[in-house]
Scaffold this motif. Structure first.
Motif, PDB file in Angstrom:
ATOM      1  N   ALA A  10       0.826  -1.207   0.000  1.00  0.00           N
ATOM      2  CA  ALA A  10       0.000   0.000   0.000  1.00  0.00           C
ATOM      3  C   ALA A  10       0.865   1.263   0.000  1.00  0.00           C
ATOM      4  O   ALA A  10       0.553   2.252  -0.683  1.00  0.00           O
ATOM      5  CB  ALA A  10      -0.924   0.002   1.218  1.00  0.00           C
ATOM      6  N   ILE A  11       1.964   1.246   0.740  1.00  0.00           N
ATOM      7  CA  ILE A  11       2.852   2.412   0.798  1.00  0.00           C
ATOM      8  C   ILE A  11       3.529   2.637  -0.545  1.00  0.00           C
ATOM      9  O   ILE A  11       3.608   3.775  -1.042  1.00  0.00           O
ATOM     10  CB  ILE A  11       3.886   2.238   1.929  1.00  0.00           C
ATOM     11  N   LEU A  12       4.008   1.581  -1.154  1.00  0.00           N
ATOM     12  CA  LEU A  12       4.664   1.731  -2.463  1.00  0.00           C
ATOM     13  C   LEU A  12       3.666   2.159  -3.537  1.00  0.00           C
ATOM     14  O   LEU A  12       4.008   2.940  -4.436  1.00  0.00           O
ATOM     15  CB  LEU A  12       5.359   0.436  -2.858  1.00  0.00           C
ATOM     16  N   ALA A  13       2.432   1.671  -3.436  1.00  0.00           N
ATOM     17  CA  ALA A  13       1.401   2.095  -4.395  1.00  0.00           C
ATOM     18  C   ALA A  13       1.125   3.587  -4.236  1.00  0.00           C
ATOM     19  O   ALA A  13       0.940   4.313  -5.226  1.00  0.00           O
ATOM     20  CB  ALA A  13       0.123   1.286  -4.183  1.00  0.00           C
ATOM     21  N   ALA A  14       1.112   4.065  -2.984  1.00  0.00           N
ATOM     22  CA  ALA A  14       0.905   5.490  -2.735  1.00  0.00           C
ATOM     23  C   ALA A  14       2.063   6.307  -3.294  1.00  0.00           C
ATOM     24  O   ALA A  14       1.862   7.390  -3.863  1.00  0.00           O
ATOM     25  CB  ALA A  14       0.753   5.742  -1.240  1.00  0.00           C
ATOM     26  N   ALA A  15       3.282   5.800  -3.141  1.00  0.00           N
ATOM     27  CA  ALA A  15       4.450   6.500  -3.686  1.00  0.00           C
ATOM     28  C   ALA A  15       4.367   6.596  -5.204  1.00  0.00           C
ATOM     29  O   ALA A  15       4.645   7.648  -5.795  1.00  0.00           O
ATOM     30  CB  ALA A  15       5.731   5.777  -3.268  1.00  0.00           C
ATOM     31  N   ILE A  33      11.313   7.997   0.181  1.00  0.00           N
ATOM     32  CA  ILE A  33      10.484   7.587   1.312  1.00  0.00           C
ATOM     33  C   ILE A  33      11.281   7.741   2.602  1.00  0.00           C
ATOM     34  O   ILE A  33      12.402   7.245   2.719  1.00  0.00           O
ATOM     35  CB  ILE A  33       9.999   6.126   1.168  1.00  0.00           C
ATOM     36  N   HIS A  34      10.683   8.452   3.563  1.00  0.00           N
ATOM     37  CA  HIS A  34      11.255   8.575   4.908  1.00  0.00           C
ATOM     38  C   HIS A  34      10.380   7.752   5.843  1.00  0.00           C
ATOM     39  O   HIS A  34       9.181   8.005   5.962  1.00  0.00           O
ATOM     40  CB  HIS A  34      11.266  10.043   5.351  1.00  0.00           C
ATOM     41  N   PRO A  35      10.966   6.771   6.573  1.00  0.00           N
ATOM     42  CA  PRO A  35      10.146   5.889   7.405  1.00  0.00           C
ATOM     43  C   PRO A  35       9.899   6.377   8.822  1.00  0.00           C
ATOM     44  O   PRO A  35       9.151   5.732   9.568  1.00  0.00           O
ATOM     45  CB  PRO A  35      10.966   4.602   7.437  1.00  0.00           C
ATOM     46  N   GLY A  36      10.527   7.494   9.233  1.00  0.00           N
ATOM     47  CA  GLY A  36      10.364   7.942  10.611  1.00  0.00           C
ATOM     48  C   GLY A  36      10.977   6.954  11.580  1.00  0.00           C
ATOM     49  O   GLY A  36      12.080   6.460  11.351  1.00  0.00           O
ATOM     50  N   TYR A  37      10.273   6.651  12.683  1.00  0.00           N
ATOM     51  CA  TYR A  37      10.725   5.617  13.619  1.00  0.00           C
ATOM     52  C   TYR A  37       9.578   4.647  13.852  1.00  0.00           C
ATOM     53  O   TYR A  37       8.411   4.963  13.633  1.00  0.00           O
ATOM     54  CB  TYR A  37      11.213   6.225  14.941  1.00  0.00           C
ATOM     55  N   GLY A  38       9.893   3.433  14.291  1.00  0.00           N
ATOM     56  CA  GLY A  38       8.857   2.422  14.470  1.00  0.00           C
ATOM     57  C   GLY A  38       8.376   1.899  13.120  1.00  0.00           C
ATOM     58  O   GLY A  38       8.966   2.163  12.070  1.00  0.00           O
ATOM     59  N   THR A  54      13.172  -3.107  -0.825  1.00  0.00           N
ATOM     60  CA  THR A  54      12.042  -3.008  -1.749  1.00  0.00           C
ATOM     61  C   THR A  54      11.875  -1.585  -2.261  1.00  0.00           C
ATOM     62  O   THR A  54      11.589  -1.364  -3.444  1.00  0.00           O
ATOM     63  CB  THR A  54      10.748  -3.473  -1.044  1.00  0.00           C
ATOM     64  N   VAL A  55      12.048  -0.607  -1.369  1.00  0.00           N
ATOM     65  CA  VAL A  55      11.961   0.799  -1.765  1.00  0.00           C
ATOM     66  C   VAL A  55      13.006   1.108  -2.837  1.00  0.00           C
ATOM     67  O   VAL A  55      12.690   1.720  -3.875  1.00  0.00           O
ATOM     68  CB  VAL A  55      12.154   1.715  -0.534  1.00  0.00           C
ATOM     69  N   GLU A  56      14.230   0.691  -2.609  1.00  0.00           N
ATOM     70  CA  GLU A  56      15.291   0.986  -3.573  1.00  0.00           C
ATOM     71  C   GLU A  56      15.110   0.205  -4.871  1.00  0.00           C
ATOM     72  O   GLU A  56      15.415   0.713  -5.952  1.00  0.00           O
ATOM     73  CB  GLU A  56      16.649   0.699  -2.932  1.00  0.00           C
ATOM     74  N   SER A  57      14.598  -1.019  -4.764  1.00  0.00           N
ATOM     75  CA  SER A  57      14.335  -1.816  -5.975  1.00  0.00           C
ATOM     76  C   SER A  57      13.256  -1.169  -6.839  1.00  0.00           C
ATOM     77  O   SER A  57      13.225  -1.363  -8.062  1.00  0.00           O
ATOM     78  CB  SER A  57      13.912  -3.240  -5.598  1.00  0.00           C
ATOM     79  N   ALA A  58      12.378  -0.397  -6.199  1.00  0.00           N
ATOM     80  CA  ALA A  58      11.314   0.297  -6.927  1.00  0.00           C
ATOM     81  C   ALA A  58      11.821   1.597  -7.558  1.00  0.00           C
ATOM     82  O   ALA A  58      11.034   2.344  -8.153  1.00  0.00           O
ATOM     83  CB  ALA A  58      10.150   0.583  -5.990  1.00  0.00           C
ATOM     84  N   GLY A  59      13.125   1.875  -7.402  1.00  0.00           N
ATOM     85  CA  GLY A  59      13.701   3.074  -7.999  1.00  0.00           C
ATOM     86  C   GLY A  59      13.533   4.322  -7.150  1.00  0.00           C
ATOM     87  O   GLY A  59      13.728   5.432  -7.642  1.00  0.00           O
ATOM     88  N   LEU A  60      13.179   4.140  -5.865  1.00  0.00           N
ATOM     89  CA  LEU A  60      12.986   5.269  -4.963  1.00  0.00           C
ATOM     90  C   LEU A  60      14.201   5.443  -4.049  1.00  0.00           C
ATOM     91  O   LEU A  60      14.976   4.515  -3.842  1.00  0.00           O
ATOM     92  CB  LEU A  60      11.738   5.051  -4.108  1.00  0.00           C
TER      93      LEU A  60
END
Length: 455
Positions: A65-70, A78-83, A94-100
């Motif tokens: 869902a997060i990657l779809a939103a991106a 994408i910044h994940p914050g904490y937790g 996965t984020v980097e594989s998506a080119g982000l």
């Protein structure tokens, strides 16, 4: 610099990241669950995407869902914050594989530090002090009993894959160990999907001190001072301050050098924290007191910490901006060879919990008045009219107070706590009012058991 940033988190940390992003002219994108639709971070973002129901596994931990939103918003990073997914190596990959762009340390560093036993062994090899403990998981109860006998009681029983003060128990003897081992292992399997258990020497009197590190884009690792985190309940922090009133200049040099070695050992990039236990000096059998205190590596948090604002005040930096610059391959805003701390800062974690037993107390916020004044900063996740739900962490806001000296900061903090009005959910402001008058805390000579002594 990054042009568009999706914040994969909620509440005060999402709001805080969005604030820096917008100051830098970066388009800020929020994701939110159905329970958070009315919270300030959703309103303040340039764009917001609903990603699922309140359950975090279906929203804030939902990678798809997060990657779809991106993708739908054209986010560049994408910044994940904490937790949530902030220390999930697979999510980072996965984020980097998506080119982000991933605003955090590399997945390999997250993996290396995510297992407490592996992290201990890596740190020992890098010359970072570690407490006596097992170098392999205690495979069964008999192995744990044997290890504890060699280490010496009391021992701490820890979930190797745990974090945030969760999955730990203390055993003073073999009988207690047999109980704690089974409890910790079952908890670890349920919460982390990994029942590996670490046995480590337990020190009854310790301080919890951590060092903020930043792995720069050019490969260097720098340390931005230490934070004192010994005011805790159930092994979870309530108050942090910088600099630590317990750390001498000599000890500070050793702590910071060890933290830099820790980062260099895993080629660390971006913001991270090296957490240590500081063991007070005690006289030996002959009555001699050692020249310096011992400290031991506890763990490395491969993300931005909740308590990062106290370091921001003392060092005059915006750590979220520095994170974004590292992720973009840019130099920091400061001179790494001329870091110069100044003054003092304290953070109080204002939680939706009863101030005596610290049990959660969610509810609708009918009054919310934040304190103001010189040296006062409030990083909040809520405003009047919002509802604090039981689905997430109980953190309402962080009250950060800064000044020229510790005494000045404490005086300001008293006024700020008195002026912070929250009606609706239970909150722990009365506890902080008590703490700020506590002689042990005021002396600076407190340890991790201070809250239990107050209760």
């Amino acid at each position: 610099m990054i042009e568009s940033l999706l914040v994969a988190n909620r509440g005060e940390i999402a709001r805080r990241i969005i604030r820096t992003a917008k100051r830098l002219g970066i388009r800020a994108i929020a994701v939110y669950s159905e329970a958070d639709a009315d919270l300030p971070f959703v309103v303040e973002a340039d764009e917001a995407v609903l990603i699922g129901p309140p359950n975090p596994t279906q929203s804030y931990r939902n990678t798809e869902a997060i990657l779809a939103a991106a993708k739908s918003t054209g986010a560049q990073a994408i910044h994940p914050g904490y937790g949530f997914l902030s220390e999930n190596a697979e999510f980072a990959r996965t984020v980097e594989s998506a080119g982000l762009i991933w605003v955090g340390p590399g997945a390999d560093a997250i993996t290396a530090m995510g297992d407490k036993i592996n992290a201990r062994n890596l740190m020992a090899a890098a010359g970072v002090p570690v407490a006596p403990g097992t170098t392999d998981p205690a495979a069964d109860l008999d192995a744990a009993v044997t290890a504890a006998a060699e280490i010496g009681y009391p021992v701490m029983v820890k979930a190797a894959a745990g974090g945030g003060g969760m999955g730990m128990g203390v055993a003073a003897d073999e009988g207690a160990l047999r109980i704690e081992y089974d409890k910790v292992r079952a908890f670890a399997e349920r919460m982390f999907g990994d029942g590996s258990v670490l046995i480590e020497r337990f020190f009854p009197r310790v301080r919890h001190v951590e060092v903020q590190i930043l792995g720069l884009a050019d490969g260097r690792v720098v340390a931005l001072g230490e934070r004192e985190c010994s005011v805790q309940r159930r092994n979870q922090k309530l108050v942090e301050e910088s600099p630590s009133p317990a750390v001498s200049p000599e000890l500070r040099d050793r702590l910071l050098a060890a933290a830099v070695r820790a980062g260099e050992a895993v080629n660390y990039r971006n913001a991270g924290t090296v957490e240590c236990l500081l063991v007070p000096r005690e006289p030996d059998a002959a009555g001699a007191v050692p020249d310096s205190e011992d400290f031991f590596f506890l763990e490395m948090n491969t993300r931005l910490q909740v308590e990062h604002p106290v370091t921001e005040y003392v060092y005059g930096v915006d750590l979220v901006e520095e994170q974004l610059r590292v992720a973009a391959g840019l130099a920091p805003t400061f001179d790494p060879d001329a870091l110069s701390p100044r003054g003092h800062a304290i953070e109080l974690r204002v939680n939706a919990e009863d101030p005596k037993r610290f049990l959660p107390g969610p509810g609708k916020v009918t009054t919310w008045v934040e304190p103001t004044g010189e040296g006062i900063r409030v990083d909040s996740g809520y405003v009047e009219g919002n509802t604090v739900t039981p689905f997430y962490d109980s953190l309402l806001a962080k009250l950060i107070v800064s000044g020229a000296s510790r005494d000045e900061v404490i005086a300001r903090a008293r006024d700020a706590v008195a002026g912070f009005q929250i009606v609706g959910p239970k909150n722990n402001l009365p506890f902080f009012a008590e703490l700020l008058e506590n002689e042990e805390f005021l002396s600076g000579a407190y340890d991790t058991a201070i809250v239990s002594r107050m209760r």
